[in-house]
Write a protein that holds these residues in place. Structure first.
Motif, PDB file in Angstrom:
ATOM      1  N   VAL A   1      -9.081  -8.234   0.605  1.00 23.84           N
ATOM      2  CA  VAL A   1      -8.109  -7.165   0.817  1.00 23.84           C
ATOM      3  C   VAL A   1      -8.848  -5.832   0.758  1.00 23.84           C
ATOM      4  N   PRO A   2      -8.704  -4.969   1.782  1.00 26.55           N
ATOM      5  CA  PRO A   2      -9.400  -3.679   1.764  1.00 26.55           C
ATOM      6  C   PRO A   2      -8.821  -2.754   0.698  1.00 26.55           C
ATOM      7  N   GLU A   3      -9.640  -1.835   0.246  1.00 30.30           N
ATOM      8  CA  GLU A   3      -9.213  -0.887  -0.774  1.00 30.30           C
ATOM      9  C   GLU A   3      -8.223   0.126  -0.209  1.00 30.30           C
ATOM     10  N   LEU A   4      -8.452   0.552   1.041  1.00 29.36           N
ATOM     11  CA  LEU A   4      -7.584   1.535   1.698  1.00 29.36           C
ATOM     12  C   LEU A   4      -7.018   0.959   2.981  1.00 29.36           C
TER      13      LEU A   4
ATOM     14  N   PHE B   1       0.862  -1.184   0.000  1.00 29.03           N
ATOM     15  CA  PHE B   1       0.000   0.000   0.000  1.00 29.03           C
ATOM     16  C   PHE B   1       0.898   1.234   0.000  1.00 29.03           C
ATOM     17  N   TRP B   2       0.483   2.300  -0.716  1.00 22.72           N
ATOM     18  CA  TRP B   2       1.238   3.550  -0.768  1.00 22.72           C
ATOM     19  C   TRP B   2       0.337   4.703  -0.390  1.00 22.72           C
ATOM     20  N   CYS B   3       0.862   5.634   0.414  1.00 25.58           N
ATOM     21  CA  CYS B   3       0.121   6.835   0.805  1.00 25.58           C
ATOM     22  C   CYS B   3       0.571   8.013  -0.061  1.00 25.58           C
ATOM     23  N   ALA B   4      -0.045   9.173   0.142  1.00 26.04           N
ATOM     24  CA  ALA B   4       0.282  10.369  -0.637  1.00 26.04           C
ATOM     25  C   ALA B   4       1.714  10.838  -0.386  1.00 26.04           C
TER      26      ALA B   4
END
Length: 113
Positions: free
Chosen positions: A51-54, A33-36
């Motif tokens: 798997v959750p989207e966020l 997962f990647w954040c801003a």
């Protein structure tokens, strides 16, 4: 001479913990997962799990998505509003002037009595 306690240095329930006692581990997938802020977080999920989207980034707390090129944007934070700002949303200046005049009239009447 050795001490009389044969289980010295151990605790209740201690012992070799291996596959035999725990059972086999479920097959897992590590999903990135990647954040801003471009932080990468790899989370292990069971193969059968949805798997959750966020996912919340553990480094900065922003929401993180699975697309490295287009991470989810940071949520907009609303500025703090004062009580007066909320009152001004509900009432016009004319209403405020009328209420102020009414309150001052009552105050003057109480003081003159």
């Amino acid at each position: 001479m050795a001490g009389g306690n044969a289980i010295r240095g151990t605790r209740v329930g201690a012992g070799p913990m291996g596959e035999v006692e725990r059972g086999e581990a479920a097959p897992r997938n590590r999903i990135p997962f990647w954040c801003a802020n471009r932080h990468e977080t790899r989370v292990a999920f069971a193969s059968e799990a949805d798997v959750p989207e966020l996912w919340d980034c553990p480094r900065c707390g922003l929401p993180a998505g699975q697309d490295q090129q287009n991470p989810p944007p940071a949520p907009r934070s609303e500025p703090y509003k004062t009580h007066l700002a909320y009152v001004r949303e509900r009432r016009s200046d004319a209403d405020g002037d009328a209420l102020l005049e009414e309150a001052l009239t009552r105050l003057h009447q109480r003081r003159s009595v």
